[in-house]
Design an enzyme around this catalytic site. Structure first.
Site, PDB file in Angstrom:
ATOM      1  N   CYS A   1     -30.830  50.628  65.933  1.00 20.42           N
ATOM      2  CA  CYS A   1     -32.468  50.265  65.881  1.00 20.42           C
ATOM      3  C   CYS A   1     -32.606  48.805  65.622  1.00 20.42           C
ATOM      4  CB  CYS A   1     -33.165  51.188  65.080  1.00 20.42           C
ATOM      5  SG  CYS A   1     -34.869  51.626  65.624  1.00 20.42           S
TER       6      CYS A   1
ATOM      7  N   ASP B   1     -34.758  60.219  57.583  1.00 23.85           N
ATOM      8  CA  ASP B   1     -34.814  59.045  57.068  1.00 23.85           C
ATOM      9  C   ASP B   1     -35.152  58.929  55.641  1.00 23.85           C
ATOM     10  OD1 ASP B   1     -34.334  56.091  56.863  1.00 23.85           O
ATOM     11  OD2 ASP B   1     -35.718  55.668  58.206  1.00 23.85           O
TER      12      ASP B   1
END
Length: 228
Positions: free
Chosen positions: A7, A144
């Site tokens: 990412c 996360d």
């Protein structure tokens, strides 16, 4: 084989690097409502998404009001949208429904406070929160870590024991992020058995600058972990 998402791509050379390394999905942070180093305007993101070859996933990471998220999705038409803000369950369900009409999957981030282990959002217990997001029709749940200063990309690990409990409780795919590196990703996969792993800061030489060796090592170690 555990899938790998790299990412925070911000330029064409990074896209090419991640593709050549064998990443299964590339992520682009687009008009995220909090200042983060990887943020792109949709006009900047469009040519980068177009550079991703067929058969490799394109994920747009964004957040905020549902109208804003849907505008970005309709403009860029990624394979999936990763909603990385603590939207309500009602908003999550709405977005999942509207994105599905465009043929786009919704990945809903479940952000865990790095200090307390408490989930951000309406439900503090991480397992109960994950089940509620599943009921809201999220196609996948991404775990996360977050801190007071950083909403993502913290380099801080999620508690893998919490991740294991969530993976066993839900039936939608679980994506593990937070503090993953080439050195620990295989261990994380062996312990948590996620559907996929996601990394930003763990493969960077500095903010927004990806290290080619770290990217290649991360992908190789993650893909090899399944066979061990």
């Amino acid at each position: 084989m555990t899938r790998v998402k790299i990412c925070g791509n911000t330029e064409q050379q990074q896209v090419d690097l991640c593709v050549d390394a064998g990443a299964d999905c590339l992520g682009f942070v687009v008009e995220y409502p909090v200042a983060v180093p990887w943020n792109l305007a949709r006009e900047e993101a469009r040519p980068l998404l177009c550079r991703v070859p067929p058969m490799i996933g394109r994920a747009v990471v964004t957040g905020g009001e549902p109208e804003h998220v849907l505008e970005i999705a309709s403009t860029l038409l990624p394979h999936c949208v990763q909603l990385h803000t603590d939207n309500t369950l009602e908003e999550t369900a709405l977005l999942a429904k509207e994105l599905a009409r465009m043929g786009i999957d919704l990945i809903r981030a479940l952000r865990i406070d790095a200090t307390s282990g408490i989930a951000r959002g309406e439900i503090a217990d991480p397992v109960h929160a994950a089940l509620a997001l599943q009921d809201a029709r999220a196609a996948a749940i991404l775990l996360d870590a977050c801190t007071v200063t950083m909403p993502a990309g913290t380099g801080t690990r999620v508690d893998w024991s919490i991740a294991c409990r969530i993976r066993k409780a839900v039936h939608v795919p679980l994506i593990l992020a937070g503090g993953l590196t080439p050195q620990n990703v295989a261990r994380a996969i062996e312990q948590v058995r996620p559907y996929a792993v996601d990394v930003i800061s763990g493969v960077e030489a500095s903010r927004r600058v990806k290290d080619a060796d770290l990217v290649r090592q991360f992908v190789a170690n993650a893909h090899a972990a399944y066979a061990s």
